[in-house]
Design a protein around this motif. Structure first.
Motif, PDB file in Angstrom:
ATOM      1  N   HIS B  35       0.841  -1.188   0.000  1.00  0.00           N
ATOM      2  CA  HIS B  35       0.000   0.000   0.000  1.00  0.00           C
ATOM      3  C   HIS B  35       0.881   1.243   0.000  1.00  0.00           C
ATOM      4  O   HIS B  35       2.026   1.214   0.456  1.00  0.00           O
ATOM      5  CB  HIS B  35      -0.888   0.041   1.249  1.00  0.00           C
ATOM      6  CG  HIS B  35      -1.938  -1.016   1.295  1.00  0.00           C
ATOM      7  ND1 HIS B  35      -3.290  -0.725   1.303  1.00  0.00           N
ATOM      8  CD2 HIS B  35      -1.839  -2.364   1.352  1.00  0.00           C
ATOM      9  CE1 HIS B  35      -3.972  -1.860   1.366  1.00  0.00           C
ATOM     10  NE2 HIS B  35      -3.117  -2.870   1.398  1.00  0.00           N
ATOM     11  N   VAL B  37       0.644   5.358   1.268  1.00  0.00           N
ATOM     12  CA  VAL B  37      -0.058   6.303   2.144  1.00  0.00           C
ATOM     13  C   VAL B  37       0.752   7.595   2.157  1.00  0.00           C
ATOM     14  O   VAL B  37       1.979   7.538   2.188  1.00  0.00           O
ATOM     15  CB  VAL B  37      -0.158   5.749   3.588  1.00  0.00           C
ATOM     16  CG1 VAL B  37      -0.795   6.769   4.527  1.00  0.00           C
ATOM     17  CG2 VAL B  37      -0.925   4.428   3.599  1.00  0.00           C
ATOM     18  N   GLN B  39       1.265  11.789   3.748  1.00  0.00           N
ATOM     19  CA  GLN B  39       0.994  12.656   4.882  1.00  0.00           C
ATOM     20  C   GLN B  39       1.528  14.052   4.564  1.00  0.00           C
ATOM     21  O   GLN B  39       2.740  14.258   4.524  1.00  0.00           O
ATOM     22  CB  GLN B  39       1.634  12.100   6.147  1.00  0.00           C
ATOM     23  CG  GLN B  39       1.299  12.863   7.405  1.00  0.00           C
ATOM     24  CD  GLN B  39       1.769  12.127   8.650  1.00  0.00           C
ATOM     25  OE1 GLN B  39       2.830  11.505   8.674  1.00  0.00           O
ATOM     26  NE2 GLN B  39       0.954  12.166   9.701  1.00  0.00           N
ATOM     27  N   GLN B  43      -0.409  17.248   8.785  1.00  0.00           N
ATOM     28  CA  GLN B  43      -1.727  16.667   8.549  1.00  0.00           C
ATOM     29  C   GLN B  43      -1.748  15.177   8.872  1.00  0.00           C
ATOM     30  O   GLN B  43      -0.739  14.600   9.284  1.00  0.00           O
ATOM     31  CB  GLN B  43      -2.139  16.898   7.091  1.00  0.00           C
ATOM     32  CG  GLN B  43      -2.165  18.349   6.672  1.00  0.00           C
ATOM     33  CD  GLN B  43      -3.109  19.177   7.525  1.00  0.00           C
ATOM     34  OE1 GLN B  43      -4.293  18.835   7.682  1.00  0.00           O
ATOM     35  NE2 GLN B  43      -2.599  20.259   8.100  1.00  0.00           N
ATOM     36  N   GLY B  44      -2.912  14.557   8.657  1.00  0.00           N
ATOM     37  CA  GLY B  44      -3.083  13.148   8.947  1.00  0.00           C
ATOM     38  C   GLY B  44      -2.662  12.246   7.794  1.00  0.00           C
ATOM     39  O   GLY B  44      -2.124  12.695   6.779  1.00  0.00           O
ATOM     40  N   LEU B  45      -2.929  10.966   7.978  1.00  0.00           N
ATOM     41  CA  LEU B  45      -2.565   9.960   6.987  1.00  0.00           C
ATOM     42  C   LEU B  45      -3.655   9.852   5.922  1.00  0.00           C
ATOM     43  O   LEU B  45      -4.848   9.850   6.249  1.00  0.00           O
ATOM     44  CB  LEU B  45      -2.378   8.604   7.672  1.00  0.00           C
ATOM     45  CG  LEU B  45      -1.332   8.567   8.778  1.00  0.00           C
ATOM     46  CD1 LEU B  45      -1.379   7.212   9.504  1.00  0.00           C
ATOM     47  CD2 LEU B  45       0.059   8.814   8.220  1.00  0.00           C
ATOM     48  N   TRP B  47      -4.726   7.440   2.680  1.00  0.00           N
ATOM     49  CA  TRP B  47      -4.499   6.223   1.917  1.00  0.00           C
ATOM     50  C   TRP B  47      -4.591   6.506   0.427  1.00  0.00           C
ATOM     51  O   TRP B  47      -5.524   7.175  -0.033  1.00  0.00           O
ATOM     52  CB  TRP B  47      -5.540   5.182   2.318  1.00  0.00           C
ATOM     53  CG  TRP B  47      -5.390   3.866   1.614  1.00  0.00           C
ATOM     54  CD1 TRP B  47      -4.553   2.839   1.945  1.00  0.00           C
ATOM     55  CD2 TRP B  47      -6.093   3.438   0.450  1.00  0.00           C
ATOM     56  NE1 TRP B  47      -4.704   1.807   1.047  1.00  0.00           N
ATOM     57  CE2 TRP B  47      -5.648   2.148   0.127  1.00  0.00           C
ATOM     58  CE3 TRP B  47      -7.078   4.025  -0.356  1.00  0.00           C
ATOM     59  CZ2 TRP B  47      -6.131   1.425  -0.959  1.00  0.00           C
ATOM     60  CZ3 TRP B  47      -7.574   3.316  -1.442  1.00  0.00           C
ATOM     61  CH2 TRP B  47      -7.102   2.027  -1.731  1.00  0.00           C
ATOM     62  N   ALA B  61      -7.381   5.198  -4.402  1.00  0.00           N
ATOM     63  CA  ALA B  61      -8.428   6.087  -3.919  1.00  0.00           C
ATOM     64  C   ALA B  61      -8.936   6.934  -5.085  1.00  0.00           C
ATOM     65  O   ALA B  61      -8.164   7.323  -5.976  1.00  0.00           O
ATOM     66  CB  ALA B  61      -7.889   6.975  -2.808  1.00  0.00           C
ATOM     67  N   TYR B  95       4.618   7.170   2.069  1.00  0.00           N
ATOM     68  CA  TYR B  95       5.036   5.919   2.700  1.00  0.00           C
ATOM     69  C   TYR B  95       4.538   4.727   1.882  1.00  0.00           C
ATOM     70  O   TYR B  95       3.429   4.745   1.353  1.00  0.00           O
ATOM     71  CB  TYR B  95       4.407   5.774   4.088  1.00  0.00           C
ATOM     72  CG  TYR B  95       4.859   6.745   5.138  1.00  0.00           C
ATOM     73  CD1 TYR B  95       4.082   7.842   5.483  1.00  0.00           C
ATOM     74  CD2 TYR B  95       6.052   6.548   5.828  1.00  0.00           C
ATOM     75  CE1 TYR B  95       4.473   8.725   6.477  1.00  0.00           C
ATOM     76  CE2 TYR B  95       6.461   7.420   6.833  1.00  0.00           C
ATOM     77  CZ  TYR B  95       5.663   8.505   7.137  1.00  0.00           C
ATOM     78  OH  TYR B  95       6.064   9.379   8.137  1.00  0.00           O
ATOM     79  N   TRP B 115       6.153  -0.394   7.783  1.00  0.00           N
ATOM     80  CA  TRP B 115       6.109   0.750   6.878  1.00  0.00           C
ATOM     81  C   TRP B 115       7.540   1.108   6.454  1.00  0.00           C
ATOM     82  O   TRP B 115       8.499   0.862   7.205  1.00  0.00           O
ATOM     83  CB  TRP B 115       5.501   1.961   7.574  1.00  0.00           C
ATOM     84  CG  TRP B 115       4.059   1.808   7.965  1.00  0.00           C
ATOM     85  CD1 TRP B 115       3.508   0.813   8.723  1.00  0.00           C
ATOM     86  CD2 TRP B 115       2.983   2.693   7.638  1.00  0.00           C
ATOM     87  NE1 TRP B 115       2.160   1.023   8.890  1.00  0.00           N
ATOM     88  CE2 TRP B 115       1.811   2.174   8.231  1.00  0.00           C
ATOM     89  CE3 TRP B 115       2.874   3.882   6.911  1.00  0.00           C
ATOM     90  CZ2 TRP B 115       0.556   2.798   8.108  1.00  0.00           C
ATOM     91  CZ3 TRP B 115       1.644   4.508   6.805  1.00  0.00           C
ATOM     92  CH2 TRP B 115       0.488   3.965   7.396  1.00  0.00           C
ATOM     93  N   GLY B 116       7.649   1.697   5.276  1.00  0.00           N
ATOM     94  CA  GLY B 116       8.932   2.277   4.891  1.00  0.00           C
ATOM     95  C   GLY B 116       9.204   3.523   5.722  1.00  0.00           C
ATOM     96  O   GLY B 116       8.342   3.981   6.491  1.00  0.00           O
ATOM     97  N   GLN B 117      10.387   4.072   5.545  1.00  0.00           N
ATOM     98  CA  GLN B 117      10.785   5.222   6.367  1.00  0.00           C
ATOM     99  C   GLN B 117      10.178   6.538   5.885  1.00  0.00           C
ATOM    100  O   GLN B 117      10.260   7.551   6.577  1.00  0.00           O
ATOM    101  CB  GLN B 117      12.334   5.348   6.402  1.00  0.00           C
ATOM    102  CG  GLN B 117      12.968   6.068   5.227  1.00  0.00           C
ATOM    103  CD  GLN B 117      13.194   5.190   4.002  1.00  0.00           C
ATOM    104  OE1 GLN B 117      12.613   4.111   3.883  1.00  0.00           O
ATOM    105  NE2 GLN B 117      14.060   5.656   3.110  1.00  0.00           N
TER     106      GLN B 117
END
Lengths: 107, 125
Positions: B35, B37, B39, B43-45, B47, B61, B95, B115-117
């Motif tokens: 996946h 994602v 940010q 702000q928030g995450l 998808w 999405a 990410y 998750w990746g960095q």
């Protein structure tokens, strides 16, 4: 898309407090609900999956409950390392969505 | 151990495209969806979408459809996210994350781990 709404958006608490964060889905998502913790400058990490299952290695002071549309993340006794932002996320639909986040700050 | 390592930060002009890579190791790459994602600052995450490495099937999405391309190269266990027609609003940390599935208890649940960095993409004129 399924909308996920968290409350509160932020809260202030002291070490040792019991903290509860809620997450509401715009439609029923059964138990397809995960909780993540994110610290500044870091990638999120999963705490709870399937609404109430504790991820390996996550302290037992974290717990999750709920099904359908209403879910809760509880930290039974807040520790200094728990100050972070928490996100819920649904995996019920083919397109996933996150809540807007709850920032837990030091009182 | 299971690890996802992403490519470095990018600076792009509005209207350009960016391609972020995500190198996987420590598990069988073809067996797990990846996946993406993002940010935005403060702000928030959000998808963005997923890809199934062994078939190339994707889902994204609605807001990114037509603008995001998810691909994989299974020979080098790497996933890619390309975002086109960049605007200032696309400035964010991007990410990748592995989709983990558990089918105990009668239902199959999915979550993201690890998750990746993260890769910072800055869009600036």
């Amino acid at each position: 898309d399924i909308q996920m709404t968290q409350s509160p958006s932020s809260l202030s608490a002291s070490v040792g407090d019991r903290v509860t964060i809620t997450c509401r889905a715009s439609q029923s998502i059964s138990s397809y609900l995960n909780w993540y913790q994110q610290k500044p400058g870091k990638a999120p990490k999963v705490l709870i999956y399937a609404a109430s299952s504790l991820q390996n290695g996550v302290p037992s002071r974290f717990s999750g409950s709920g099904s359908g549309t209403d879910f809760t993340l509880t930290i039974s006794s807040l520790q200094p390392e728990d100050f972070a932002t928490y996100y819920c996320q649904q995996s019920y639909s083919i397109s996933w969505t996150f809540g807007q986040g709850t920032k837990v700050e030091i009182k | 151990q299971v690890q996802l390592v992403q490519s470095g930060a990018e600076v792009k002009m509005p209207g350009a495209s960016v391609k972020v890579s995500c190198k996987s190791s420590g598990y069988t790459f073809s067996n797990y969806y990846i996946h993406w994602v993002r940010q935005a600052p403060g702000q928030g995450l959000e998808w963005m979408g997923w890809i199934k490495p062994n078939s190339g099937a994707t889902n994204s999405a609605q807001k990114f459809q037509g603008r995001v391309t998810l691909t994989t190269d299974t020979s080098i266990t790497t996933a890619y996210m390309e975002l086109s027609r960049l605007t200032h609003d696309d400035t964010a940390v991007y990410y990748c994350a592995r989709d983990v599935k558990d089918c105990s208890g009668g239902i199959c649940s999915n979550w993201l781990d690890p998750w990746g960095q993260g890769t910072l993409v800055s869009v600036s004129s």
